[in-house]
Write a protein that holds these residues in place. Structure first.
Motif, PDB file in Angstrom:
ATOM      1  N   THR A 205       0.835  -1.199   0.000  1.00  0.00           N
ATOM      2  CA  THR A 205       0.000   0.000   0.000  1.00  0.00           C
ATOM      3  C   THR A 205       0.868   1.247   0.000  1.00  0.00           C
ATOM      4  O   THR A 205       0.594   2.212  -0.725  1.00  0.00           O
ATOM      5  CB  THR A 205      -0.926  -0.003   1.233  1.00  0.00           C
ATOM      6  OG1 THR A 205      -1.822  -1.122   1.142  1.00  0.00           O
ATOM      7  CG2 THR A 205      -1.733   1.285   1.324  1.00  0.00           C
ATOM      8  N   HIS A 209       0.851   3.994  -3.133  1.00  0.00           N
ATOM      9  CA  HIS A 209       0.084   5.218  -2.922  1.00  0.00           C
ATOM     10  C   HIS A 209       0.880   6.401  -2.365  1.00  0.00           C
ATOM     11  O   HIS A 209       0.331   7.511  -2.263  1.00  0.00           O
ATOM     12  CB  HIS A 209      -1.091   4.933  -1.988  1.00  0.00           C
ATOM     13  CG  HIS A 209      -2.094   3.969  -2.565  1.00  0.00           C
ATOM     14  ND1 HIS A 209      -2.821   4.245  -3.700  1.00  0.00           N
ATOM     15  CD2 HIS A 209      -2.478   2.724  -2.166  1.00  0.00           C
ATOM     16  CE1 HIS A 209      -3.617   3.220  -3.973  1.00  0.00           C
ATOM     17  NE2 HIS A 209      -3.425   2.289  -3.063  1.00  0.00           N
ATOM     18  N   THR A 224      -8.374  11.755  -2.259  1.00  0.00           N
ATOM     19  CA  THR A 224      -8.570  10.436  -2.872  1.00  0.00           C
ATOM     20  C   THR A 224      -7.425   9.500  -2.553  1.00  0.00           C
ATOM     21  O   THR A 224      -7.627   8.321  -2.221  1.00  0.00           O
ATOM     22  CB  THR A 224      -8.700  10.585  -4.404  1.00  0.00           C
ATOM     23  OG1 THR A 224      -9.851  11.373  -4.701  1.00  0.00           O
ATOM     24  CG2 THR A 224      -8.830   9.217  -5.070  1.00  0.00           C
ATOM     25  N   ARG A 227      -7.718   8.336   1.026  1.00  0.00           N
ATOM     26  CA  ARG A 227      -8.819   7.398   1.202  1.00  0.00           C
ATOM     27  C   ARG A 227      -8.453   6.014   0.678  1.00  0.00           C
ATOM     28  O   ARG A 227      -8.840   4.992   1.256  1.00  0.00           O
ATOM     29  CB  ARG A 227     -10.065   7.907   0.452  1.00  0.00           C
ATOM     30  CG  ARG A 227     -10.725   9.092   1.141  1.00  0.00           C
ATOM     31  CD  ARG A 227     -12.062   9.430   0.493  1.00  0.00           C
ATOM     32  NE  ARG A 227     -13.014   8.341   0.643  1.00  0.00           N
ATOM     33  CZ  ARG A 227     -14.247   8.366   0.123  1.00  0.00           C
ATOM     34  NH1 ARG A 227     -14.642   9.405  -0.581  1.00  0.00           N
ATOM     35  NH2 ARG A 227     -15.068   7.361   0.293  1.00  0.00           N
ATOM     36  N   GLN A 228      -7.694   5.967  -0.413  1.00  0.00           N
ATOM     37  CA  GLN A 228      -7.257   4.674  -0.942  1.00  0.00           C
ATOM     38  C   GLN A 228      -6.339   3.968   0.034  1.00  0.00           C
ATOM     39  O   GLN A 228      -6.404   2.741   0.195  1.00  0.00           O
ATOM     40  CB  GLN A 228      -6.565   4.894  -2.288  1.00  0.00           C
ATOM     41  CG  GLN A 228      -7.518   5.288  -3.401  1.00  0.00           C
ATOM     42  CD  GLN A 228      -6.814   5.635  -4.691  1.00  0.00           C
ATOM     43  OE1 GLN A 228      -5.656   6.069  -4.672  1.00  0.00           O
ATOM     44  NE2 GLN A 228      -7.478   5.458  -5.818  1.00  0.00           N
ATOM     45  N   SER A 232      -7.176   0.423   2.441  1.00  0.00           N
ATOM     46  CA  SER A 232      -6.340  -0.779   2.452  1.00  0.00           C
ATOM     47  C   SER A 232      -6.087  -1.284   3.869  1.00  0.00           C
ATOM     48  O   SER A 232      -5.525  -2.355   4.043  1.00  0.00           O
ATOM     49  CB  SER A 232      -4.989  -0.484   1.778  1.00  0.00           C
ATOM     50  OG  SER A 232      -5.167  -0.176   0.411  1.00  0.00           O
TER      51      SER A 232
END
Length: 232
Positions: A205, A209, A224, A227-228, A232
């Motif tokens: 992750t 990200h 965004t 939030r991703q 996870s």
């Protein structure tokens, strides 16, 4: 002929691996290892874990060196500066009383320290911090009490991932966004006991990200990306 074919195949793999190791680190890799090193030193170093060092500021001051490192050598030089800013690690005088049960060490993994991208000198400094760590009170995390004597949840008094800004006027700069991400990712990495159950490895992750957080140009993109990570 079979031994010759096997040898040649192994040679191809070896050469390919050497080429990969010679490549300069991408920004994605820089963010990944910076987050890992910064978080590890934060909780394991004798001075940083006691808040004797402004560790947030150290990251903000070092990130330009990390981002602009044009070579692997320069990238490792930046890590040398980061670790040096922590000051001398207290040398342990007693054996490590590592008596934690297996269920409490499921998330503990130091294998990333052995990545060839980190030169031997940097790895040695990380090993010294790890090997001389002894359990003690850490300023970054506290147990919350509700006043009745019952223990509640963990709180992180200096690690609010938010920043005190007017969102309508100010967009957090790149390194502030990186700091917010590094705080959150390491809190989850070191203090979420169920992290090993996640469908996606937490390291993956971070690798996927971190760069979108750093390179976000708008609040929508930043939100965004966060939030991703949280999903996870």
């Amino acid at each position: 002929e079979k031994p010759m074919r096997v040898f040649c195949l192994a040679l191809v793999f070896t050469v390919a691996g050497s080429v990969a190791l010679c490549q300069n680190p991408s920004y994605e890799q820089k963010l990944y290892y910076s987050c890992k090193v910064w978080g590890f030193v934060k909780y394991y170093h004798s001075r940083v874990s006691n808040c004797a060092v402004d560790w947030d500021d150290v990251l903000l001051q070092t990130m330009p060196l990390i981002k602009n490192a044009a070579t692997t050598a320069a990238f490792n030089d930046a890590f040398d500066s980061l670790i040096l800013a922590a000051g001398p690690m207290e040398i342990a005088s007693t054996p490590s009383p590592d008596t934690l049960s297996a269920e409490l060490t499921r998330n503990r993994n130091f294998s990333w320290m052995e990545d060839p991208l980190l030169r031997a000198e940097v790895r040695s400094k990380l090993h010294a911090i790890r090997d001389n760590f002894r359990p003690h009170e850490v300023c970054w995390v506290r147990t919350n009490y509700d006043g009745s004597g019952r223990v509640g949840w963990l709180i992180f008094p200096y690690d609010d991932p938010g920043v005190n800004i007017d969102a309508s006027k100010t967009f957090p700069d790149e390194y502030t966004r990186v700091l917010m991400l590094f705080k959150y990712w390491n809190i989850m990495s070191y203090f979420n006991p169920n992290l090993y159950l996640a469908d996606t490895p937490w390291d993956s992750t971070l690798m996927r990200h971190a760069e979108p957080v750093a390179t976000a140009n708008t609040y929508a993109q930043f939100h965004t990306a966060l939030r991703q990570i949280a999903a996870s």
